[in-house]
Every structure is written in C-alpha cells, then in structure tokens.
Design an enzyme around this catalytic site. Structure first.
Site, PDB file in Angstrom:
ATOM      1  N   GLU A 113      36.582  43.276  43.048  1.00 27.80           N
ATOM      2  CA  GLU A 113      36.848  42.588  41.786  1.00 27.80           C
ATOM      3  C   GLU A 113      36.089  43.208  40.614  1.00 27.80           C
ATOM      4  O   GLU A 113      34.872  43.380  40.674  1.00 27.80           O
ATOM      5  CB  GLU A 113      36.451  41.108  41.877  1.00 27.80           C
ATOM      6  CG  GLU A 113      36.793  40.348  40.601  1.00 27.80           C
ATOM      7  CD  GLU A 113      36.078  39.006  40.466  1.00 27.80           C
ATOM      8  OE1 GLU A 113      36.625  38.121  39.788  1.00 27.80           O
ATOM      9  OE2 GLU A 113      34.967  38.852  41.014  1.00 27.80           O
ATOM     10  N   SER A 130      40.330  31.006  37.875  1.00 32.82           N
ATOM     11  CA  SER A 130      40.119  32.074  38.861  1.00 32.82           C
ATOM     12  C   SER A 130      40.107  31.549  40.291  1.00 32.82           C
ATOM     13  O   SER A 130      40.499  32.265  41.217  1.00 32.82           O
ATOM     14  CB  SER A 130      38.813  32.807  38.574  1.00 32.82           C
ATOM     15  OG  SER A 130      38.888  33.516  37.360  1.00 32.82           O
ATOM     16  N   ASP A 158      44.080  37.712  38.472  1.00 32.31           N
ATOM     17  CA  ASP A 158      44.328  36.298  38.723  1.00 32.31           C
ATOM     18  C   ASP A 158      45.001  35.629  37.528  1.00 32.31           C
ATOM     19  O   ASP A 158      45.796  34.707  37.679  1.00 32.31           O
ATOM     20  CB  ASP A 158      43.025  35.581  39.074  1.00 32.31           C
ATOM     21  CG  ASP A 158      41.873  35.982  38.157  1.00 32.31           C
ATOM     22  OD1 ASP A 158      42.086  36.767  37.209  1.00 32.31           O
ATOM     23  OD2 ASP A 158      40.746  35.509  38.392  1.00 32.31           O
ATOM     24  N   HIS A 159      44.691  36.122  36.324  1.00 28.71           N
ATOM     25  CA  HIS A 159      45.221  35.563  35.073  1.00 28.71           C
ATOM     26  C   HIS A 159      44.791  36.480  33.933  1.00 28.71           C
ATOM     27  O   HIS A 159      44.009  37.412  34.137  1.00 28.71           O
ATOM     28  CB  HIS A 159      44.681  34.149  34.828  1.00 28.71           C
ATOM     29  CG  HIS A 159      43.173  34.087  34.857  1.00 28.71           C
ATOM     30  ND1 HIS A 159      42.387  34.567  33.827  1.00 28.71           N
ATOM     31  CD2 HIS A 159      42.328  33.642  35.812  1.00 28.71           C
ATOM     32  CE1 HIS A 159      41.114  34.417  34.145  1.00 28.71           C
ATOM     33  NE2 HIS A 159      41.041  33.859  35.345  1.00 28.71           N
ATOM     34  N   ASP A 162      37.136  39.603  32.536  1.00 29.75           N
ATOM     35  CA  ASP A 162      37.326  38.200  32.178  1.00 29.75           C
ATOM     36  C   ASP A 162      36.266  37.722  31.192  1.00 29.75           C
ATOM     37  O   ASP A 162      36.572  37.024  30.219  1.00 29.75           O
ATOM     38  CB  ASP A 162      37.272  37.368  33.463  1.00 29.75           C
ATOM     39  CG  ASP A 162      37.309  35.870  33.216  1.00 29.75           C
ATOM     40  OD1 ASP A 162      38.334  35.382  32.725  1.00 29.75           O
ATOM     41  OD2 ASP A 162      36.310  35.196  33.521  1.00 29.75           O
ATOM     42  N   HIS A 174      36.635  35.986  27.467  1.00 28.61           N
ATOM     43  CA  HIS A 174      36.077  34.699  27.061  1.00 28.61           C
ATOM     44  C   HIS A 174      35.206  34.837  25.808  1.00 28.61           C
ATOM     45  O   HIS A 174      35.179  33.948  24.961  1.00 28.61           O
ATOM     46  CB  HIS A 174      35.242  34.095  28.195  1.00 28.61           C
ATOM     47  CG  HIS A 174      36.057  33.446  29.261  1.00 28.61           C
ATOM     48  ND1 HIS A 174      36.878  32.369  29.033  1.00 28.61           N
ATOM     49  CD2 HIS A 174      36.169  33.717  30.593  1.00 28.61           C
ATOM     50  CE1 HIS A 174      37.459  32.002  30.159  1.00 28.61           C
ATOM     51  NE2 HIS A 174      37.052  32.807  31.134  1.00 28.61           N
ATOM     52  N   ASP A 185      39.702  40.643  37.095  1.00 28.28           N
ATOM     53  CA  ASP A 185      39.698  39.252  36.640  1.00 28.28           C
ATOM     54  C   ASP A 185      39.969  39.186  35.132  1.00 28.28           C
ATOM     55  O   ASP A 185      39.301  39.851  34.343  1.00 28.28           O
ATOM     56  CB  ASP A 185      38.347  38.611  36.954  1.00 28.28           C
ATOM     57  CG  ASP A 185      38.406  37.097  36.940  1.00 28.28           C
ATOM     58  OD1 ASP A 185      38.855  36.533  35.929  1.00 28.28           O
ATOM     59  OD2 ASP A 185      37.994  36.470  37.937  1.00 28.28           O
TER      60      ASP A 185
END
Length: 366
Positions: free
Chosen positions: A254, A84, A301-302, A259, A263, A43
């Site tokens: 995952e 997500s 996912d990104h 991720d 952030h 992620d």
C-alpha cells in the site's frame, strides 16, 4: 471478371488449417494460472493522482506499461462513498461491508480473507505499508474488528495471522500499548523475527521463519521528510523472501500517504507519494516480466480530495492541483493488471470483484 474456385481437396485442407489455427489461438488466449499475486493499492488514488505521474518528475510513469485497464465502483454497503476499511475489506474478503469494518461483514461477523485462502493452499503471504500496519488497508488483510480505530486489537491479531512477512510502521501499537501487553512474546511464539531498527536488505531471510519490520511509532515519514526508498526496498525484500515458497505468494503493498496528501489538499504531497508508488509498481512489473508467473494488480480503495489537474491562472502550459473536498469522493477508480489472467480485469465492475477475480484465477478457493 476473373473467378477462381478451389477444388474440394484444397477447400478441405484450407478448412482444416483454419480450424487448427483457431484452436491454437483459443489455447493461447486461455489465461495461465498465476503462481504469485502482487496487489498494489494506492490509497486515495484516483485518475488525476495517476495522471500526475505523467506530468511531474523526470521518470517515465510505470502506469504506462499496462495494457489491461478497467474501473471499479467503490460504494460500500453503508455509504455511497466508501472509507478505506470497507474498501480494503472488499479486496481482502470479496464482500461489501459498512464503513469502518475490518474483515467483518455488515452483521459484524468475521469473514475469511484472501490471505487465509492463500495460506490454506500453502501460499506465503505478506503486507507492506507506508502507514502503520494496523491502519485500515493493511489491517483488512489479517484482522477482524468492528471498528478500524481498534488498532491495539488489530495489532494483537497479527502474530497469529497467516501473514509471513510485514513491513511498515506502528510499533507503538505492539510494544507501547495502553494495556501494557508485550506482543514480542506472541511474535516469538509464532516464529516471527521482528526488527524495529531497519529493513536490513542485505540479509538473507530464512524461509523457515517469519519476518516483521516496524520502523516508526505510528507512520513512516513522508517522502518530503526523507522516507527514501523504503517502499521499493521493502517490496523487493518481501518478494525475494516470499518467492522462496514453492507454492507461490500473495503480497499486498500500500502507498498509504497518497490519501493523506488528498485529505490535506496538498498537491506536492500527492505528487511525491504517487511518484514513489510508481517506482514500486516498476519493481513489481520487472519481477513479473522476468518470472512470467506473477499477476500484478494496481488499484485504489477510493479517491481522496476530489483532486484534479487544472491550468494555473488560465495558462494551459502550467498545471496545478486543485481540490473539491477534504474527504473522499465517489469517482470510479482505475484498475491496472499485468500477467496471467490480466485481461480478466478489463471493464467496469464492483470493487469486491477484485477478490473474486484473483481467487478464480489462482484457484485458491478450492
């Protein structure tokens, strides 16, 4: 100048041999149908996050083992930059949907998931995550809700889903709920054995039962907080259990907290989580190489944070992470594939094509 001509007989023989070799080559190039699929999602993992595994730590990056590589475009139906939920639903359902949707199309209608397709073909299924299993990515492989924030509603769908094995955090959403519903009854009714203490990797899991591991209230600890080899051990345990199924298995794993490091604009957080994820990829590849019938697909996912590896104070022998945002970015995302049909993942395509490529190769849609 010397010239040489083949006799008609020799020429015919040469053409026949060439044709046979051509047919053999074509036969060899035809992808074999994979029995098992392991989909690993980092992620928030873009190219720079992947690259960090080559520069930090003493272990060789598992990404280096791949020969088949492509890129996906990640925009959702509603936004140029996906979240997500929409990103994972593209993988799990093969559709573009709005940001925040879990297993729902743009009209908020529930759509069939890859785990449904697999289960209909007697294929065993599992999800593993370092977040809560009700978080956007894992939830997209078993639930259908309008908004990703509906984690208690997501949790309530897991016991009755096609999932045979799950591991991660989020026990508060199952056993310490605002509505006071005790989901342990639903788990037992549907054949689940749920452990909230440990993975118990030494135990032999009964193929006639389902298993769940909820090992933290809302999320697993960071690697820097002592999570250890949870993700690798859970993956190994899941594969050992799911592979007992004669029809094969589908497993989504995952690396959630890559991720979260993005952030937080925390380079060390990202690096440690990517290193852990690389180790899990190694586990999956080792199994796939040994068995020969398993497709391994690694993607994200990104990208999160607009993360890049820059020189430190102009010194080109020192690298530090830098960021352009505290949110997601629109950068293309790499796809790595190994095993039967891996060559299908080359090129540049939309993120929901991942679903369709897996379905086409496994023929689970029939």
């Amino acid at each position: 100048m010397i010239s040489c001509k083949l006799s008609p007989i020799l020429l015919s023989a040469f053409v026949l041999i060439s044709a046979c070799k051509s047919k053999e080559a074509t036969k060899e190039e035809t992808p074999k149908k994979p029995k098992n699929v392991i989909l690993l999602i980092g992620d928030g993992m873009g190219v720079s996050q992947v690259s960090s595994s080559f520069y930090f730590g003493n272990e060789t990056s598992s990404f280096e083992r791949f020969k088949q590589i492509g890129f996906i475009k990640t925009s959702s139906q509603s936004d140029l930059i996906t979240d997500s939920a929409a990103g994972a639903t593209a993988f799990s359902a093969g559709i573009k949907t709005y940001n925040g949707a879990i297993g729902m199309d743009q009209d908020t209608l529930a759509v069939p998931l890859i785990t449904d397709k697999a289960s209909e073909n007697k294929v065993a299924t599992g999800v593993i995550s370092t977040s809560s299993v009700t978080h956007a990515t894992p939830a997209s492989f078993f639930a259908h809700v309008k908004r990703r924030s509906m984690e208690e509603a997501i949790a309530a769908q897991l016991p009755e889903s096609p999932i045979d094995f799950f591991a991660g955090a989020g026990k508060d959403f199952f056993f310490n709920r605002k509505d006071s519903v005790d989901l342990s009854i639903a788990f037992t009714k549907n054949g689940f054995v749920v452990d909230t203490v440990a993975l118990n990797t030494s135990q032999s899991l009964d193929v006639n039962k389902k298993y769940g591991f909820l090992l933290a209230p809302k999320s697993m600890p960071k690697m820097s907080e002592g999570r250890g080899d949870f993700l690798s051990e859970a993956t190994r345990l899941g594969v050992n259990y799911l592979s007992k199924n004669k029809a094969g298995f589908f497993l989504m794993v995952e690396g959630s907290q890559i991720d979260w490091g993005g952030h937080a604009n925390d380079s060390n957080y990202i690096v440690e989580e990517v290193k852990d994820f690389s180790k899990v990829i190694g586990e999956a590849l080792d199994y796939a190489e040994k068995e020969g019938n398993t497709l391994v697909v690694v993607t994200a996912d990104h990208e999160t944070g607009g993360f890049t590896l820059a020189s430190e104070n102009g010194d080109y022998n020192k690298i530090k992470g830098s960021f352009s945002t505290g949110g997601h970015s629109a950068t293309l995302i790499p796809v790595f594939a190994y095993g039967p049909g891996a060559e299908s993942f080359q090129g540049i395509y939309e993120n929901n094509a991942i679903y369709h490529k897996i379905i086409d190769l496994t023929q689970w849609g029939k």
